[in-house]
Design a protein around this motif. Structure first.
Motif, short mmCIF file in Angstrom:
data_model
loop_
_atom_site.label_atom_id
_atom_site.label_comp_id
_atom_site.label_asym_id
_atom_site.label_seq_id
_atom_site.Cartn_x
_atom_site.Cartn_y
_atom_site.Cartn_z
N ASN A 163 0.78 -1.20 0.06
CA ASN A 163 0.12 -0.05 0.05
C ASN A 163 0.77 1.36 -0.09
O ASN A 163 0.77 2.11 0.69
N GLU A 164 2.03 1.16 -0.70
CA GLU A 164 3.02 2.31 -1.02
C GLU A 164 2.89 2.82 -2.50
O GLU A 164 3.98 3.51 -2.48
N HIS A 165 2.06 2.26 -3.18
CA HIS A 165 2.19 2.80 -4.77
C HIS A 165 1.48 4.40 -4.74
O HIS A 165 0.42 4.42 -4.08
N ASP A 166 2.02 5.09 -5.37
CA ASP A 166 1.63 6.60 -5.42
C ASP A 166 0.26 6.59 -6.45
O ASP A 166 -0.27 7.66 -6.22
N ARG A 167 0.06 5.84 -7.42
CA ARG A 167 -1.04 5.89 -8.12
C ARG A 167 -2.17 4.57 -8.15
O ARG A 167 -3.17 4.77 -8.64
N ILE A 168 -1.80 3.59 -7.27
CA ILE A 168 -2.56 2.28 -7.20
C ILE A 168 -2.65 1.74 -5.81
O ILE A 168 -1.85 1.87 -4.90
N LYS A 169 -4.07 1.89 -5.41
CA LYS A 169 -4.49 1.89 -3.92
C LYS A 169 -5.04 0.38 -3.93
O LYS A 169 -6.26 0.24 -4.61
N PRO A 170 -4.66 -0.58 -3.24
CA PRO A 170 -5.49 -1.81 -3.02
C PRO A 170 -6.63 -1.78 -2.09
O PRO A 170 -6.57 -1.18 -1.15
N ASP A 171 -7.57 -2.12 -2.55
CA ASP A 171 -8.93 -2.33 -1.69
C ASP A 171 -8.91 -3.95 -1.39
O ASP A 171 -9.79 -4.47 -1.96
N LEU A 172 -8.18 -4.32 -0.73
CA LEU A 172 -8.04 -5.86 -0.61
C LEU A 172 -8.05 -6.09 0.92
O LEU A 172 -7.76 -5.28 1.97
N PRO A 173 -8.53 -7.46 1.18
CA PRO A 173 -8.53 -7.83 2.64
C PRO A 173 -7.40 -7.72 3.60
O PRO A 173 -7.38 -7.19 4.68
N LEU A 174 -6.11 -7.88 2.91
CA LEU A 174 -5.07 -7.54 3.67
C LEU A 174 -3.85 -7.15 2.79
O LEU A 174 -3.88 -7.30 1.66
N VAL A 175 -3.13 -6.07 3.36
CA VAL A 175 -2.19 -5.34 2.94
C VAL A 175 -0.95 -5.18 3.67
O VAL A 175 -1.31 -5.26 4.97
N GLY A 176 0.31 -4.61 3.23
CA GLY A 176 1.60 -4.15 4.16
C GLY A 176 1.76 -5.62 5.07
O GLY A 176 1.79 -6.72 5.03
N PRO A 177 2.22 -5.23 6.26
CA PRO A 177 2.91 -5.80 7.40
C PRO A 177 1.84 -7.30 7.47
O PRO A 177 2.34 -8.29 7.73
N LYS A 178 0.39 -6.76 7.62
CA LYS A 178 -0.54 -7.99 8.00
C LYS A 178 -0.49 -8.98 6.86
O LYS A 178 -0.72 -10.07 7.17
N LEU A 179 -0.53 -8.63 5.75
CA LEU A 179 -0.48 -9.54 4.49
C LEU A 179 0.91 -10.26 4.49
O LEU A 179 0.95 -11.65 4.36
N ALA A 180 1.87 -9.67 4.89
CA ALA A 180 3.42 -10.24 4.83
C ALA A 180 3.18 -11.39 5.87
O ALA A 180 3.68 -12.58 5.69
N GLU A 181 2.64 -11.18 7.28
CA GLU A 181 2.56 -12.14 8.24
C GLU A 181 1.83 -13.42 7.94
O GLU A 181 2.03 -14.25 8.10
N GLU A 182 0.52 -13.21 7.27
CA GLU A 182 -0.39 -14.09 6.82
C GLU A 182 0.29 -14.77 5.62
O GLU A 182 0.22 -16.04 5.77
N MET A 183 0.94 -14.67 5.09
CA MET A 183 1.58 -15.10 3.85
C MET A 183 2.72 -16.10 4.42
O MET A 183 2.86 -17.40 4.06
N ARG A 184 3.39 -15.43 5.24
CA ARG A 184 4.66 -16.39 5.94
C ARG A 184 3.72 -17.55 6.72
O ARG A 184 4.16 -18.49 6.59
N LYS A 185 2.56 -17.09 7.46
CA LYS A 185 1.83 -18.19 8.29
C LYS A 185 1.42 -19.47 7.35
O LYS A 185 1.57 -20.51 7.44
N ASN A 186 0.62 -18.83 6.26
CA ASN A 186 -0.13 -19.77 5.29
C ASN A 186 0.85 -20.33 4.24
O ASN A 186 0.29 -21.61 3.61
N ILE A 187 1.60 -19.89 3.70
CA ILE A 187 2.47 -20.08 2.69
C ILE A 187 3.98 -20.31 2.98
O ILE A 187 4.63 -19.50 2.36
N PRO A 188 4.26 -20.91 3.74
CA PRO A 188 5.94 -20.82 4.53
C PRO A 188 6.88 -21.26 3.36
O PRO A 188 7.88 -20.74 3.14
N ALA A 189 6.56 -22.00 2.39
CA ALA A 189 7.53 -22.64 1.22
C ALA A 189 7.71 -21.44 0.46
O ALA A 189 8.89 -21.65 -0.11
N LEU A 190 6.81 -20.54 0.21
CA LEU A 190 7.20 -19.51 -0.59
C LEU A 190 8.45 -18.52 -0.08
O LEU A 190 9.14 -18.20 -0.93
#
Length: 163
Positions: free
Chosen positions: A65-92
């Motif tokens: 959520n740091e792009h100057d012209r594109i804003k995500p309207d998504l369930p998770l972004v930023g640190p919360k998204l990174a945390e969820e991805m690390r938890k749910n897809i550790p192989a990535l």
């Protein structure tokens, strides 16, 4: 009253879930087109690599959520998204470069964006292996399926969220 700086500021695009999936499709299609252009001699490999890197950076900025012209309207972004991805897809995150802090949300989302790009190339190698058996419609369907899968991953991949 509008100042000159405010008037020149580009309008922001909001990406909801369907638009985000289309955004990912667009990146995959662009990478595919760039590879074809390199093979046809219309683009230098270095230019295609620069475009790939720009796509990775732009995607990571959107996810943070740091792009100057594109804003995500998504369930998770930023640190919360990174945390969820690390938890749910550790192989990535097992192949993160040495010396990169896997707990740094920005580093994690840049890495995830690079893995997205890497999997686009894996998909393209599969297309080449199939050769003439692959119709343009099948390519389009596979790219859309690929983008749908990654959209789920990039929205937190919360088990059961889409059921």
């Amino acid at each position: 009253m509008t100042t000159n700086n405010e008037a020149a500021k580009p309008e922001c695009v909001v990406l909801d879930e369907p638009a985000f999936e289309a955004f990912l499709c667009g990146i995959a299609n662009e990478v595919f087109a760039n590879v074809l252009a390199v093979r046809a001699g219309k683009m230098k490999p270095a230019e295609a690599a620069e475009r790939d890197d720009a796509n990775v950076r732009n995607l990571a900025r959107v996810l943070m959520n740091e792009h100057d012209r594109i804003k995500p309207d998504l369930p998770l972004v930023g640190p919360k998204l990174a945390e969820e991805m690390r938890k749910n897809i550790p192989a990535l995150f097992r192949s993160m470069p040495e010396g990169v802090d896997p707990e740094n949300p920005r580093a994690a989302l840049v890495h995830a964006s690079r893995m997205f790009l890497s999997e686009i190339y894996t998909m393209m190698r599969a297309f080449v292996a199939e050769g003439d058996k692959l119709s343009p419609e099948t390519v389009r369907e596979r790219i859309e399926g690929f983008a749908a899968l990654w959209a789920v991953r990039f929205m937190g991949d919360t088990p059961g969220r889409f059921n």
